[in-house]
Design a protein around this motif. Structure first.
Motif, PDB file in Angstrom:
ATOM      1  N   ASN A  54      12.668  -4.011  18.810  1.00  0.00           N
ATOM      2  CA  ASN A  54      12.328  -5.156  19.666  1.00  0.00           C
ATOM      3  C   ASN A  54      12.029  -6.443  18.907  1.00  0.00           C
ATOM      4  OD1 ASN A  54      12.357  -3.700  22.241  1.00  0.00           O
ATOM      5  ND2 ASN A  54      10.672  -2.550  21.328  1.00  0.00           N
ATOM      6  N   ILE A  55      12.257  -6.461  17.620  1.00  0.00           N
ATOM      7  CA  ILE A  55      11.921  -7.653  16.834  1.00  0.00           C
ATOM      8  C   ILE A  55      12.814  -8.831  17.223  1.00  0.00           C
ATOM      9  CG2 ILE A  55      13.432  -7.140  14.881  1.00  0.00           C
ATOM     10  CD1 ILE A  55      11.064  -8.156  13.077  1.00  0.00           C
ATOM     11  N   ASN A  56      12.227 -10.019  17.185  1.00  0.00           N
ATOM     12  CA  ASN A  56      12.989 -11.249  17.429  1.00  0.00           C
ATOM     13  C   ASN A  56      12.577 -12.284  16.387  1.00  0.00           C
ATOM     14  OD1 ASN A  56      10.555 -12.501  18.312  1.00  0.00           O
ATOM     15  ND2 ASN A  56      10.897 -11.724  20.383  1.00  0.00           N
ATOM     16  N   TYR A  57      13.154 -13.454  16.472  1.00  0.00           N
ATOM     17  CA  TYR A  57      12.893 -14.495  15.478  1.00  0.00           C
ATOM     18  C   TYR A  57      11.410 -14.860  15.422  1.00  0.00           C
ATOM     19  CZ  TYR A  57      13.003 -18.909  12.986  1.00  0.00           C
ATOM     20  OH  TYR A  57      12.757 -19.910  12.095  1.00  0.00           O
ATOM     21  N   ALA A  58      10.772 -15.057  16.569  1.00  0.00           N
ATOM     22  CA  ALA A  58       9.356 -15.448  16.597  1.00  0.00           C
ATOM     23  C   ALA A  58       8.479 -14.374  15.942  1.00  0.00           C
ATOM     24  CB  ALA A  58       8.901 -15.707  18.029  1.00  0.00           C
ATOM     25  N   MET A  59       8.759 -13.115  16.261  1.00  0.00           N
ATOM     26  CA  MET A  59       7.995 -12.028  15.652  1.00  0.00           C
ATOM     27  C   MET A  59       8.209 -11.976  14.148  1.00  0.00           C
ATOM     28  SD  MET A  59       8.810  -9.240  18.628  1.00  0.00           S
ATOM     29  CE  MET A  59       8.212  -7.808  17.774  1.00  0.00           C
ATOM     30  N   SER A  60       9.442 -12.197  13.710  1.00  0.00           N
ATOM     31  CA  SER A  60       9.724 -12.173  12.271  1.00  0.00           C
ATOM     32  C   SER A  60       8.967 -13.283  11.546  1.00  0.00           C
ATOM     33  CB  SER A  60      11.225 -12.270  12.000  1.00  0.00           C
ATOM     34  OG  SER A  60      11.711 -13.577  12.232  1.00  0.00           O
ATOM     35  N   MET A  61       8.849 -14.437  12.177  1.00  0.00           N
ATOM     36  CA  MET A  61       8.107 -15.548  11.573  1.00  0.00           C
ATOM     37  C   MET A  61       6.613 -15.217  11.477  1.00  0.00           C
ATOM     38  SD  MET A  61      10.433 -17.506  10.645  1.00  0.00           S
ATOM     39  CE  MET A  61       9.523 -18.936  10.094  1.00  0.00           C
TER      40      MET A  61
END
Length: 157
Positions: A54-61
């Motif tokens: 479920n990872i996305n760009y915001a979570m990765s940041m």
């Protein structure tokens, strides 16, 4: 010298707790366990410190910022069960999870994934590699396109 913590040993801790622990105890790097949340794979742990499903760009940041603030690097994502299981009915699920790990590693800027080449104790390593080329070759190519290196362990002793 780098001191790396394998987070599979911290299955009862959250990602933030693991990072805090590592920082407080002079670790410099984490090998982060990313077992699927949908299935327990290991006898000792089913640690999922980064949910690659479920990872996305915001979570990765957020993950990168938290680690940077604590002076901790993620050296690798780890998925310890084999994608080529003795029980082949789950093989496709494991392979799809590995592809999601490759995507997550790319998104997080992590260049390594650690996994196990085989769980089949009845076959020798070289035999298993020959059989599994059709499975692993597309995975290698996909990882290479994403600039992610696969580090394969064997569980044979």
């Amino acid at each position: 010298m780098r001191l790396v913590l394998d987070t599979t040993t911290c299955s009862d801790m959250t990602f933030e707790e693991v990072v805090d622990f590592a920082s407080e105890n002079k670790f410099t790097s984490l090998e982060v366990s990313c077992c699927p949340r949908w299935k327990s794979h290991r006898k000792t742990t089913d640690a999922c410190h980064i949910d690659v499903e479920n990872i996305n760009y915001a979570m990765s940041m957020e993950i990168k910022k938290y680690c940077k603030d604590k002076n901790i690097e993620i050296s690798a994502l780890s998925y310890q069960p084999s994608v080529v299981e003795v029980n082949e009915e789950n093989c496709d699920e494991y392979i799809q999870h590995l592809y999601k790990m490759i995507d997550a590693a790319h998104l997080l800027g992590i260049s390594k994934i650690i996994t196990i080449i085989t769980c089949n104790q009845t076959k020798k390593y070289y035999y298993t590699m020959e059989i599994d080329k059709k499975t692993w070759n597309p995975i290698y190519l996909y990882a290479n396109d994403k600039k992610v290196e696969l580090l394969l362990k064997t569980n044979e002793y």
